[in-house]
Design a protein around this motif. Structure first.
Motif, PDB file in Angstrom:
ATOM      1  N   TYR A  65       0.806  -1.232   0.000  1.00 43.40           N
ATOM      2  CA  TYR A  65       0.000   0.000   0.000  1.00 43.40           C
ATOM      3  C   TYR A  65       0.838   1.282   0.000  1.00 43.40           C
ATOM      4  CZ  TYR A  65      -3.306  -3.617   1.389  1.00 43.40           C
ATOM      5  OH  TYR A  65      -4.023  -4.786   1.450  1.00 43.40           O
ATOM      6  N   CYS A  66       2.121   1.168  -0.423  1.00 46.46           N
ATOM      7  CA  CYS A  66       2.942   2.393  -0.547  1.00 46.46           C
ATOM      8  C   CYS A  66       2.324   3.341  -1.572  1.00 46.46           C
ATOM      9  CB  CYS A  66       4.363   2.045  -0.993  1.00 46.46           C
ATOM     10  SG  CYS A  66       5.303   1.174   0.242  1.00 46.46           S
ATOM     11  N   CYS A  67       1.730   2.792  -2.640  1.00 52.62           N
ATOM     12  CA  CYS A  67       1.124   3.650  -3.668  1.00 52.62           C
ATOM     13  C   CYS A  67      -0.056   4.419  -3.081  1.00 52.62           C
ATOM     14  CB  CYS A  67       0.708   2.824  -4.892  1.00 52.62           C
ATOM     15  SG  CYS A  67      -0.347   1.422  -4.495  1.00 52.62           S
ATOM     16  N   GLN A  68      -0.869   3.733  -2.287  1.00 55.54           N
ATOM     17  CA  GLN A  68      -2.021   4.394  -1.636  1.00 55.54           C
ATOM     18  C   GLN A  68      -1.542   5.449  -0.658  1.00 55.54           C
ATOM     19  OE1 GLN A  68      -2.725   3.348   1.870  1.00 55.54           O
ATOM     20  NE2 GLN A  68      -4.437   4.748   2.125  1.00 55.54           N
ATOM     21  N   GLU A  69      -0.454   5.090   0.062  1.00 54.79           N
ATOM     22  CA  GLU A  69       0.070   5.980   1.092  1.00 54.79           C
ATOM     23  C   GLU A  69       0.589   7.282   0.486  1.00 54.79           C
ATOM     24  OE1 GLU A  69       2.405   3.667   3.817  1.00 54.79           O
ATOM     25  OE2 GLU A  69       3.463   5.414   4.546  1.00 54.79           O
ATOM     26  N   LEU A  70       1.200   7.189  -0.696  1.00 59.17           N
ATOM     27  CA  LEU A  70       1.933   8.356  -1.196  1.00 59.17           C
ATOM     28  C   LEU A  70       1.321   9.037  -2.422  1.00 59.17           C
ATOM     29  CD1 LEU A  70       5.458   6.904  -0.499  1.00 59.17           C
ATOM     30  CD2 LEU A  70       4.404   8.832   0.641  1.00 59.17           C
ATOM     31  N   CYS A  71       0.207   8.549  -2.922  1.00 60.87           N
ATOM     32  CA  CYS A  71      -0.442   9.229  -4.059  1.00 60.87           C
ATOM     33  C   CYS A  71      -0.794  10.661  -3.644  1.00 60.87           C
ATOM     34  CB  CYS A  71      -1.712   8.482  -4.464  1.00 60.87           C
ATOM     35  SG  CYS A  71      -2.741   9.458  -5.573  1.00 60.87           S
ATOM     36  N   PRO A  72      -0.263  11.671  -4.360  1.00 61.41           N
ATOM     37  CA  PRO A  72      -0.495  13.054  -3.916  1.00 61.41           C
ATOM     38  C   PRO A  72      -1.932  13.522  -4.079  1.00 61.41           C
ATOM     39  CG  PRO A  72       0.837  13.005  -5.916  1.00 61.41           C
ATOM     40  CD  PRO A  72       0.631  11.585  -5.497  1.00 61.41           C
ATOM     41  N   GLU A  73      -2.737  12.801  -4.856  1.00 61.02           N
ATOM     42  CA  GLU A  73      -4.112  13.256  -5.114  1.00 61.02           C
ATOM     43  C   GLU A  73      -5.153  12.481  -4.307  1.00 61.02           C
ATOM     44  OE1 GLU A  73      -4.322  15.882  -6.873  1.00 61.02           O
ATOM     45  OE2 GLU A  73      -2.239  15.802  -7.526  1.00 61.02           O
ATOM     46  N   GLY A  74      -4.710  11.527  -3.516  1.00 62.60           N
ATOM     47  CA  GLY A  74      -5.697  10.700  -2.790  1.00 62.60           C
ATOM     48  C   GLY A  74      -6.518   9.856  -3.751  1.00 62.60           C
ATOM     49  N   ALA A  75      -5.905   9.507  -4.888  1.00 62.37           N
ATOM     50  CA  ALA A  75      -6.659   8.782  -5.918  1.00 62.37           C
ATOM     51  C   ALA A  75      -6.642   7.268  -5.705  1.00 62.37           C
ATOM     52  CB  ALA A  75      -6.084   9.114  -7.298  1.00 62.37           C
ATOM     53  N   ILE A  76      -5.853   6.809  -4.731  1.00 63.12           N
ATOM     54  CA  ILE A  76      -5.788   5.350  -4.513  1.00 63.12           C
ATOM     55  C   ILE A  76      -6.356   5.035  -3.138  1.00 63.12           C
ATOM     56  CG2 ILE A  76      -4.290   3.313  -4.416  1.00 63.12           C
ATOM     57  CD1 ILE A  76      -2.314   4.728  -6.201  1.00 63.12           C
ATOM     58  N   SER A  77      -7.258   4.098  -3.095  1.00 60.88           N
ATOM     59  CA  SER A  77      -7.741   3.631  -1.792  1.00 60.88           C
ATOM     60  C   SER A  77      -7.643   2.111  -1.733  1.00 60.88           C
ATOM     61  CB  SER A  77      -9.158   4.124  -1.518  1.00 60.88           C
ATOM     62  OG  SER A  77      -9.954   3.868  -2.627  1.00 60.88           O
ATOM     63  N   VAL A  78      -7.662   1.603  -0.509  1.00 55.39           N
ATOM     64  CA  VAL A  78      -7.542   0.159  -0.311  1.00 55.39           C
ATOM     65  C   VAL A  78      -8.957  -0.400  -0.226  1.00 55.39           C
ATOM     66  CG1 VAL A  78      -6.700  -1.646   1.239  1.00 55.39           C
ATOM     67  CG2 VAL A  78      -5.341   0.430   0.885  1.00 55.39           C
ATOM     68  N   LYS A  79      -9.295  -1.279  -1.154  1.00 59.45           N
ATOM     69  CA  LYS A  79     -10.671  -1.810  -1.201  1.00 59.45           C
ATOM     70  C   LYS A  79     -10.675  -3.296  -0.877  1.00 59.45           C
ATOM     71  CE  LYS A  79     -12.669   1.714  -3.701  1.00 59.45           C
ATOM     72  NZ  LYS A  79     -13.415   2.746  -3.125  1.00 59.45           N
ATOM     73  N   ASN A  80     -11.684  -3.693  -0.134  1.00 56.62           N
ATOM     74  CA  ASN A  80     -11.864  -5.098   0.172  1.00 56.62           C
ATOM     75  C   ASN A  80     -12.333  -5.831  -1.091  1.00 56.62           C
ATOM     76  OD1 ASN A  80     -11.656  -7.071   2.075  1.00 56.62           O
ATOM     77  ND2 ASN A  80     -13.341  -6.354   3.344  1.00 56.62           N
ATOM     78  N   THR A  81     -11.934  -7.084  -1.264  1.00 54.79           N
ATOM     79  CA  THR A  81     -12.449  -7.883  -2.375  1.00 54.79           C
ATOM     80  C   THR A  81     -13.815  -8.432  -1.971  1.00 54.79           C
ATOM     81  OG1 THR A  81     -11.461  -9.865  -1.493  1.00 54.79           O
ATOM     82  CG2 THR A  81     -10.122  -8.609  -3.048  1.00 54.79           C
ATOM     83  N   PHE A  82     -14.555  -8.961  -2.936  1.00 55.67           N
ATOM     84  CA  PHE A  82     -15.882  -9.514  -2.630  1.00 55.67           C
ATOM     85  C   PHE A  82     -15.742 -10.656  -1.613  1.00 55.67           C
ATOM     86  CE2 PHE A  82     -19.235 -12.648  -3.666  1.00 55.67           C
ATOM     87  CZ  PHE A  82     -20.311 -11.898  -3.233  1.00 55.67           C
ATOM     88  N   LEU A  83     -14.805 -11.585  -1.886  1.00 53.05           N
ATOM     89  CA  LEU A  83     -14.626 -12.729  -0.984  1.00 53.05           C
ATOM     90  C   LEU A  83     -14.116 -12.254   0.383  1.00 53.05           C
ATOM     91  CD1 LEU A  83     -14.822 -15.785  -0.831  1.00 53.05           C
ATOM     92  CD2 LEU A  83     -12.496 -15.945  -1.710  1.00 53.05           C
ATOM     93  N   GLY A  84     -13.200 -11.283   0.336  1.00 48.47           N
ATOM     94  CA  GLY A  84     -12.645 -10.746   1.588  1.00 48.47           C
ATOM     95  C   GLY A  84     -13.745 -10.150   2.454  1.00 48.47           C
ATOM     96  N   SER A  85     -14.701  -9.442   1.824  1.00 51.75           N
ATOM     97  CA  SER A  85     -15.761  -8.843   2.655  1.00 51.75           C
ATOM     98  C   SER A  85     -16.714  -9.908   3.190  1.00 51.75           C
ATOM     99  CB  SER A  85     -16.517  -7.737   1.911  1.00 51.75           C
ATOM    100  OG  SER A  85     -16.744  -8.106   0.606  1.00 51.75           O
ATOM    101  N   LEU A  86     -16.904 -11.003   2.458  1.00 50.26           N
ATOM    102  CA  LEU A  86     -17.755 -12.082   2.987  1.00 50.26           C
ATOM    103  C   LEU A  86     -17.099 -12.718   4.200  1.00 50.26           C
ATOM    104  CD1 LEU A  86     -18.955 -14.048  -0.194  1.00 50.26           C
ATOM    105  CD2 LEU A  86     -20.240 -12.450   1.220  1.00 50.26           C
ATOM    106  N   ILE A  87     -15.764 -12.948   4.112  1.00 55.26           N
ATOM    107  CA  ILE A  87     -15.032 -13.618   5.201  1.00 55.26           C
ATOM    108  C   ILE A  87     -15.008 -12.739   6.447  1.00 55.26           C
ATOM    109  CG2 ILE A  87     -12.715 -14.395   5.906  1.00 55.26           C
ATOM    110  CD1 ILE A  87     -12.348 -15.332   2.976  1.00 55.26           C
ATOM    111  N   SER A  88     -14.843 -11.423   6.230  1.00 54.87           N
ATOM    112  CA  SER A  88     -14.662 -10.548   7.401  1.00 54.87           C
ATOM    113  C   SER A  88     -15.979 -10.157   8.071  1.00 54.87           C
ATOM    114  CB  SER A  88     -13.870  -9.284   7.009  1.00 54.87           C
ATOM    115  OG  SER A  88     -14.575  -8.573   6.032  1.00 54.87           O
ATOM    116  N   ARG A  89     -17.126 -10.627   7.540  1.00 55.74           N
ATOM    117  CA  ARG A  89     -18.423 -10.294   8.157  1.00 55.74           C
ATOM    118  C   ARG A  89     -18.625 -10.988   9.484  1.00 55.74           C
ATOM    119  NH1 ARG A  89     -22.410 -10.272   3.032  1.00 55.74           N
ATOM    120  NH2 ARG A  89     -21.610  -8.333   2.199  1.00 55.74           N
TER     121      ARG A  89
END
Ligand code: SF4
Ligand code: SF4
Length: 381
Positions: A357-381
């Motif tokens: 997530y270095c790209c998300q951390e350092l993008c100067p425009e806030g254009a990158i965010s960390v998104k959960n995958t579909f399966l990841g969101s099912l598991i983390s429920r």
């Protein structure tokens, strides 16, 4: 049992005198400056300067907090320097933009060298026994760490322990992401770094914190609190309590305790100063689940691509500057960037991506965010 102590002091703005009074009170609550600093000692102040942004954006430790601590320590006879190694680029320009250079100049605090360093062996490290440490740290008798309370994609919170990552100069930092793609290994490395440097004191700026897409592109959130402790694990744990995050979801907590840096257990922490209940902010926007460990072997790619949250570019915000590709530590790059064709947006190659997530951390425009995958969101429920 002797409990770790964390002091909480209410401070509702960045007025210099208000912040100074709050810092004086906080230090008294944890025993007074003389418990930590002797006259004549060379002390380096380590604020959080991930990127040179204006103080209002809350990416960095506010200059008023830096100035208040500097003033108090100078009064105690310390010879101060300051520094940090930002996520990308040289330190001096970043310091200027954050207002920290002006604050340091006002007090006559010289900048320390955080752009180069020396290999330092750490035999008792839990996982990592060799670091390149900034010369500015090595030249000092002690470190006072000034973290900012912010969210973080990989470690959930960027607080007291994570703040020392900037004691590793420049590109040496990126190598750790490559060597340790597992967030728990990475967190253990951060703990090792702390047990090597051993800052004496941590003063966290939570007056206006950052929530959401931190540590660079989140939203300012007022918490009105300064936190003080010599135990970074306890300090981070109490910061978690304030933002209603389980400290066990911060991967530095358990190795921090194992390494003897302190405790994250609430029943082993004494809170001094203002009532914690008056600071707790239950709707603080932070990821309230533990980081996904990196799998090994054949399952690795499968799990990484289907379960581990991934960085995603919002094309409506992207200016095609290429910073994301420059900071990506893997080789070949996990972001394709097209400098010769400005009509094309950069593109992630998720098979190569180690989810640092270095790209998300350092993008100067806030254009990158960390998104959960579909399966990841099912598991983390
Ligand atoms: S760093 Fe951000 S703005 Fe720059 S190219 Fe990458 S996604 Fe776009
Ligand atoms: S694409 Fe982003 S998250 Fe993936 S390895 Fe590169 S910098 Fe890290």
């Amino acid at each position: 049992m002797i409990k770790s102590k964390v002091a909480l002091v209410r401070c509702d703005g960045y007025d210099d005198e208000k912040v100074y009074a709050a810092v004086v009170r906080g230090m008294e609550l944890i025993g007074g400056v003389s418990c930590y600093i002797k006259p004549g000692e060379k002390i380096v102040l380590k604020p959080n300067v991930l990127w040179g942004s204006e103080p209002e954006k809350c990416v960095t430790t506010h200059p008023a907090v830096f100035k208040a601590v500097g003033r108090l320590l100078q009064g105690a006879g310390a010879q101060l320097t300051y520094g940090d190694s930002p996520g990308f680029g040289k330190t001096a320009l970043h310091m200027q933009r954050t207002g920290l250079k002006k604050a340091a100049d006002d007090l006559g605090i010289a900048s320390a060298d955080f752009d180069s360093g020396e290999v330092t062996v750490h035999k008792s490290g839990l996982l990592n026994k060799r670091f390149v440490i900034a010369n500015g740290i090595l030249a000092a008798d002690g470190v006072v760490s000034l973290p900012k309370l912010k969210t973080h994609g990989l470690t959930r919170l960027t607080g007291a322990i994570k703040n020392q990552f900037g004691c590793i100069p420049g590109t040496f930092k990126g190598q750790f992401h490559l060597k340790m793609p597992d967030p728990y290994d990475f967190a253990t490395m951060l703990v090792d770094l702390n047990s090597l440097i051993r800052p004496r004191l941590f003063i966290m700026d939570g007056i206006i914190a950052m929530e959401g897409n931190g540590p660079r592109n989140g939203n300012p959130r007022r918490l009105n609190v300064l936190l003080f402790s010599s135990d970074p694990v306890a300090l981070d744990s109490i910061a978690c309590r304030i933002i209603d995050l389980n400290p066990e979801f911060v991967p530095t907590s358990k190795p921090g305790e194992k390494a003897g840096l302190g405790t994250y257990r609430y029943d082993e922490i004494e809170i001094a100063g203002d009532d914690i209940e008056t600071f707790i902010t239950r709707d603080f926007d932070v990821t309230r689940r533990p980081p996904v460990p990196a799998a090994s072997g054949r399952m690795r790619t499968f799990l990484k691509n289907r379960v581990t949250p991934r960085p995603v570019i919002d094309k409506t915000k992207c200016t095609r500057c290429g910073v994301c590709s420059k900071v990506c530590p893997v080789n070949p790059k996990a972001i394709e960037y097209y400098p010769e064709d400005k009509s094309k947006f950069p593109q992630h190659k998720y098979d190569l991506c180690i989810r640092c997530y270095c790209c998300q951390e350092l993008c100067p425009e806030g254009a990158i965010s960390v998104k959960n995958t579909f399966l990841g969101s099912l598991i983390s429920r």
